[in-house]
Design an enzyme around this catalytic site. Structure first.
Site, short mmCIF file in Angstrom:
data_model
loop_
_atom_site.label_atom_id
_atom_site.label_comp_id
_atom_site.label_asym_id
_atom_site.label_seq_id
_atom_site.Cartn_x
_atom_site.Cartn_y
_atom_site.Cartn_z
N ASP A 91 -9.68 117.07 -65.65
CA ASP A 91 -11.14 116.79 -65.31
C ASP A 91 -11.66 115.54 -65.92
OD1 ASP A 91 -13.90 116.51 -63.80
OD2 ASP A 91 -12.76 118.45 -62.73
N HIS A 164 -19.35 115.65 -64.51
CA HIS A 164 -17.96 116.90 -62.77
C HIS A 164 -17.01 117.82 -63.95
CE1 HIS A 164 -14.21 116.91 -60.02
NE2 HIS A 164 -14.93 116.80 -59.04
N SER A 507 -14.27 119.37 -54.34
CA SER A 507 -13.98 119.58 -56.45
C SER A 507 -14.61 120.96 -56.28
CB SER A 507 -14.82 118.24 -56.37
OG SER A 507 -12.99 117.49 -56.64
#
Ligand SMILES: *[C@@H]1O[C@H](CO)[C@@H](O)[C@H](O)[C@H]1NC(C)=O
Ligand SMILES: *[C@@H]1O[C@H](CO)[C@@H](O)[C@H](O)[C@H]1NC(C)=O
Ligand SMILES: *[C@@H]1O[C@H](CO)[C@@H](O)[C@H](O)[C@H]1NC(C)=O
Ligand SMILES: *[C@@H]1O[C@H](CO)[C@@H](O)[C@H](O)[C@H]1NC(C)=O
Length: 718
Positions: A91, A164, A507
Site C-alpha cells: 500500500d 490509504h 480498497s
C-alpha cells in the site's frame, strides 16, 4: 511502462484531465479554508469500527445484527485475535504514531519472521514494535518514470503521507483504541481491526503523483509491487492484503499483482485483493485471477443522517460526516443556474473548479450534481464562490448510494431521487430556501448491506471460467486510522488533520477479508490458501438485514457479478463443513488450459490440458454453453468425521442443474469426494426475456443439515 492506480474512491469521479487542470487552477486561487472546528459532544454507540460488529465479529455481542451475520462470535477467541499471524499490506505505507498501531498486549515477534524496518526520512526501526514488525519501501519503478521523488510531496520511507495505507492496515490488524472518532465526533467508540493481535508488515509501493492533488490518488508501479510481494513472501507473511488495481482489466501477462500472487500461492499465502471502483459498468474487474480472493464493496448498517429541510417544510434525509450546520434557512439554488459565463453546457451542474459565479452564489446553498470532479472539491468550489452550504446530489448512475465526506462547509449528500425532488422544488417556487442540520450517527440502519454503485463487476473478461468477484465486504463509509500528513478530504488546501477518517472503496473492503483470512489461518493452520478462500466463499450470504436479497444502489436485486458468493461471514467460514481445495499443481494445470505453459521449469503441461471449467473453484462460471455441459468438482471434508451431504440447486433461469452423485458420504476428516454437475439449457431458455449471451444466475448447495456449502453459478448460452 504501465502504471497501476491505487483504488481510491476519491479519484473515481475524476474523468478528464481538463478537470484536473481546472482543479489546480482553482486550488491555487483558494486563499482560505476552514481549519478550526468544534467537536460535537454527542453520545454515540460504542462501536466505531461498525463493520466488524456488522459481520458478527464482536465478542461482547448480543444480537444487534437484525438477522444478518451472527449473534455472538467466538471466532476471535478461537483465533487468539490473530496472534502469531503476520498480515502483509502492499500500500502507501503506514503512520506509525497512530494509536491503532500500539503494541500493548501483543505477543512476541514470531521467530519465523525475516523482515526488516527500513530506514528513511521520518522512519526508522524505532517506529517498529510488536504490531508493526516490518516496513519497507519500493520506489525504483516510480523514479524511473517520474524522476527523483519530491521530498515535500512524499517521504522516501515506509511512512504514509497519504492515509490509504494507514486506513487499510488498521482495518485489518489495528489494535483496539477506545474513544476514537472522526472529525466532528462522528462514530465515536472503540476502533479495532478484524485481527487485533495479528502483526503488520507494511510494503510501501504507492507514491504521491508529482504536482498532483493527493486526492487524485497515488501511483504504484508494477516492478515495485512485484519486488514488494516477493520480499513479503521471503519475509514470511501469512496473508497479503492488496487494495490496488487497474482502471480496466489487465491481461494476465501484464498483471504484476496476479504474477506476484501466484508466487505467494506457492508458499500458501492467502492474497486478498480489491475488485476495483469502476462500477456500475459490467466487465470492469481488477484482480480477476482464481488464486486471489477478489473483494467487492457494500455498505454496513450505519448511516450519518443529515436532515435537509426545504422552505416548503419537506424534510429530506441526506448523509454526511461534515461537522458543520446551518441553523437558519438560506436561499437555495441549482448550480446550473449560477455558473459563470464560460462553463461548458454539459458540466454546469457539476460545481467544477471556477465554474460558479460568486455574485450569484454568495450567501446561498448550492445543489451540485455528481458525475465528474471530486466530491470534496465541489464543496470547495461552493465555498470559494461564497456559498454558505452545499447539497451533493447523486447522478442517476450513483442511484441511492450515499458516500459521506467531511466537506469544508455545511453540506449533505442526497440520492438521485431526492436530488430530483430538490430540483423540482427549486423550479416550482420563486424563493427556494433550505436549512442543513448537523449529521448524527445512526446504527441498525436498514437495508444493509447494499452493494456500492462503484464496486467493479463481472463478467470476468480475463478468466471467463472463473466467477468474480468472490465475496463482498464493508467498503462504504468505513472508519479507520489516518495519516497525520493528510487532511480528511486529501485536498491540498484543506488543512484539517484527523486521527481517524471515513472513506469508501473496494480498497476498504479488501482488508476486511484479509483479516478474516488471518483469523482462519490462526484457527486452521493446516488449511491451504485455496481452502481458506473456499471457506470464505461457500459460507457467504446473499441476504440483507431485512431478510431480503442484497440489493444494488438502485434497489434492484444484486447479482453474483457484484457480490460473488455473497457477503463474507467470518464466523461461519471458521466451520464450513466442506472445502473446494486446490493445490499449487492444480493451479499450474489451470494455467496450462489457459495457455500459459512455461510457469515453472519443473512442471510440464500434459499434452491434453484439463478443461478450465473443471478447475476446482467454489463457484461456477460457464459462458456460452451449447446444449449440455458437465463439470466436475471435488470437496474435502473439514467438518464432522462422519457426515452425509445432500445436493440441492436453484438453477439459473432457462437451465436445469443435476449432480451425480446427489449424496456424498464421509467417514473421516480430510476425506475427498468428487461429483459432477450437469447444466442443460432448456428448450425454452430463450423465451424468458433473456437474450443470447446474457448471463443467468443460480446456485447449488451441499447440505448436511448443519452446514450449507453454497456455490453461485453464472451461465450464458451460445
Ligand atoms: C529514529 O527516529 C526517531 C524519531 O524520529 C529519532 O528520535 C531517532 O533518533 C531515530 N533513530 C535513528 C537511529 O536514526
Ligand atoms: C516539490 O513539491 C512542492 C509541493 O508540491 C512544490 O512546491 C515544489 O516545486 C516541488 N519541487 C520540485 C523540484 O518539483
Ligand atoms: C463535455 O463535453 C466536452 C466536449 O464538448 C467533452 O470533452 C467532455 O468530456 C464532456 N464532459 C462530460 C463530463 O461529459
Ligand atoms: C458453442 O458452439 C459454438 C459454435 O459451434 C462455439 O463457437 C463455442 O465455442 C461453443 N461453446 C462451448 C462452451 O463449447
Amino acid at each position: 511502462m504501465k502504471k497501476l492506480s491505487i483504488l481510491f474512491l476519491f479519484l473515481l469521479p475524476l474523468l478528464a484531465s481538463c478537470v484536473e487542470k481546472q482543479l489546480k487552477l482553482y486550488i491555487a486561487e483558494l486563499k482560505e479554508v476552514v481549519s478550526v472546528f468544534k467537536s460535537n459532544p454527542r453520545k454515540y454507540s460504542v462501536q466505531t469500527t461498525r463493520s466488524w460488529r456488522f459481520v458478527g465479529l464482536e465478542e461482547d455481542g448480543h444480537n444487534i445484527n437484525h438477522g444478518f451475520g451472527e449473534s455472538r462470535s467466538d471466532i476471535l477467541k478461537r483465533a487468539g485475535y490473530g496472534k502469531k499471524v503476520i498480515v502483509g499490506l502492499i500500500d502507501s505505507g503506514v503512520w506509525p504514531e497512530s494509536k491503532s498501531f500500539r503494541d500493548e498486549g501483543m505477543g512476541p515477534i514470531p521467530g519465523s519472521w525475516k523482515g526488516i524496518c527500513q530506514n528513511g526520512p521520518d522512519f526508522n526501526s524505532s517506529h517498529c514494535n510488536k504490531k508493526i514488525i516490518g516496513a519497507r519501501y519500493y520506489i525504483k519503478g516510480f523514479e524511473k518514470y517520474y524522476g527523483p521523488l519530491n521530498m515535500t510531496e512524499d517521504s522516501r520511507s515506509p511512512r504514509d503521507k497519504d492515509g490509504h495505507g494507514t486506513h487499510t492496515a488498521s482495518t485489518a490488524v489495528g489494535s483496539r483504541v477506545k474513544n476514537a472518532a472522526t472529525l466532528g465526533g462522528f462514530a465515536r467508540g472503540t476502533a479495532t481491526g478484524g485481527a487485533p493481535l495479528a502483526h503488520l508488515a507494511i510494503y510501501k509501493v504507492c507514491w504521491a503523483i508529482p504536482k498532483q492533488e493527493k486526492a487524485d490518488g497515488n501511483t504504484c508501479f508494477e516492478e515495485d509491487m512485484l519486488a514488494a510481494i516477493d520480499d513479503a513472501i521471503g519475509d514470511g507473511v501469512h496473508v497479503l492484503s492488496i487494495s490496488i488495481g487497474t482502471r480496466e482489466p489487465a491481461p494476465l501477462k501484464e498483471d504484476s499483482i496476479a504474477i506476484g500472487a501466484f508466487h505467494a500461492l506457492q508458499n500458501d499465502i492467502v492474497v486478498a485483493c480489491s475488485a476495483g471502483n469502476e462500477g456500475p459498468a459490467p466487465s470492469t474487474l481488477s484482480n480477476p485471477s482464481p488464486w486471489v480472493i477478489t473483494v467487492g464493496a457494500s455498505s454496513v448498517d450505519r448511516a450519518f443522517s443529515a436532515p435537509l429541510v426545504l422552505g416548503n417544510g419537506m424534510e429530506i434525509k441526506g448523509q454526511t460526516v461534515t461537522p458543520y450546520k446551518l441553523d437558519k434557512s438560506y436561499p437555495l439554488v441549482f448550480a446550473s443556474d449560477v455558473v459563470a459565463s464560460n462553463v461548458p453546457k454539459n458540466v454546469t451542474s457539476q460545481c467544477l473548479a471556477n465554474s460558479l459565479s460568486p455574485t450569484k452564489v454568495k450567501g446561498k446553498i448550492v445543489l451540485c450534481m455528481r458525475g465528474s470532479g471530486m466530491r470534496v472539491a465541489k464543496g470547495m468550489e461552493v465555498k470559494r464562490a461564497g456559498g454558505f452550504g452545499f447539497i451533493l446530489g447523486n447522478s442517476q448512475a450513483n442511484g441511492n448510494d450515499l458516500i459521506v465526506d467531511a466537506h469544508v462547509l455545511p453540506a449533505t449528500s442526497v440520492g438521485y431521487n431526492d436530488a430530483m425532488k430538490i430540483l423540482n422544488y427549486i423550479r416550482s417556487t420563486k424563493y427556494p430556501m433550505a436549512r442543513i442540520g448537523l449529521a448524527r450517527t445512526v446504527i441498525h440502519y436498514r437495508p444493509a448491506p447494499v452493494m456500492a454503485s462503484f464496486t467493479s463487476r463481472g463478467p470476468n473478461v480475463i478468466h471467463p471460467s472463473i466467477l468474480k468477484p468472490d465475496v463482498t465486504a464493508p467498503g462504504v463509509n468505513i472508519m479507520a486510522a489516518w495519516s497525520g500528513a493528510t487532511a480528511p478530504s486529501k485536498l491540498y488546501e484543506d488543512k484539517r488533520l484527523v486521527k481517524y477518517n471515513i472513506i469508501s472503496g473496494t480498497s476498504m473492503a479488501c482488508p476486511h477479508v484479509a483479516a478474516a483470512a488471518a483469523l482462519l489461518r490462526a484457527i486452521h493452520p493446516e488449511w491451504s490458501s485455496a481452502a481458506i478462500r473456499s471457506a470464505l466463499m461457500t459460507t457467504a450470504w446473499m441476504k440483507n438485514n431485512m431478510g431480503g436479497p442484497i440489493a444494488d444502489h438502485s434497489g434492484n436485486a444484486a447479482t453474483p457479478f457484484q457480490f460473488g458468493s455473497g457477503h463474507f461471514r467470518p464466523e461461519k467460514a471458521a466451520d464450513p463443513g466442506l472445502v473446494y481445495d486446490a493445490s499449487y499443481t492444480d493451479h499450474l494445470l489451470y494455467l496450462c488450459s489457459y495457455g500459459v505453459k512455461n510457469v515453472s521449469p519443473k512442471f510440464k503441461c500434459p499434452t491434453v490440458s484439463p478443461s478450465m471449467y473443471n478447475f476446482n473453484y467454489p463457484s461456477v462460471s460457464l459462458p456460452q454453453i451449447n446444449g449440455t455441459v458437465t463439470i466436475t468438482r471435488t470437496v474435502t471434508n473439514v467438518g464432522a468425521s462422519s457426515s452425509v451431504y445432500f445436493f440441492s440447486a436453484r438453477p439459473p433461469p432457462g437451465f436445469a442443474v443435476k449432480a451425480s452423485p446427489g449424496v456424498l458420504f464421509f467417514n473421516h476428516v480430510g476425506q475427498k469426494k468428487s461429483f459432477s454437475i450437469t447444466i442443460k439449457a432448456r428448450e425454452d431458455s430463450m423465451s424468458n426475456g433473456r437474450s443470447k449471451g446474457d448471463y443467468g444466475f443460480g446456485w447449488y448447495t451441499w447440505s448436511d443439515g448443519h452446514h450449507d456449502v453454497r456455490s453461485p453459478m453464472a451461465v450464458s448460452s451460445a
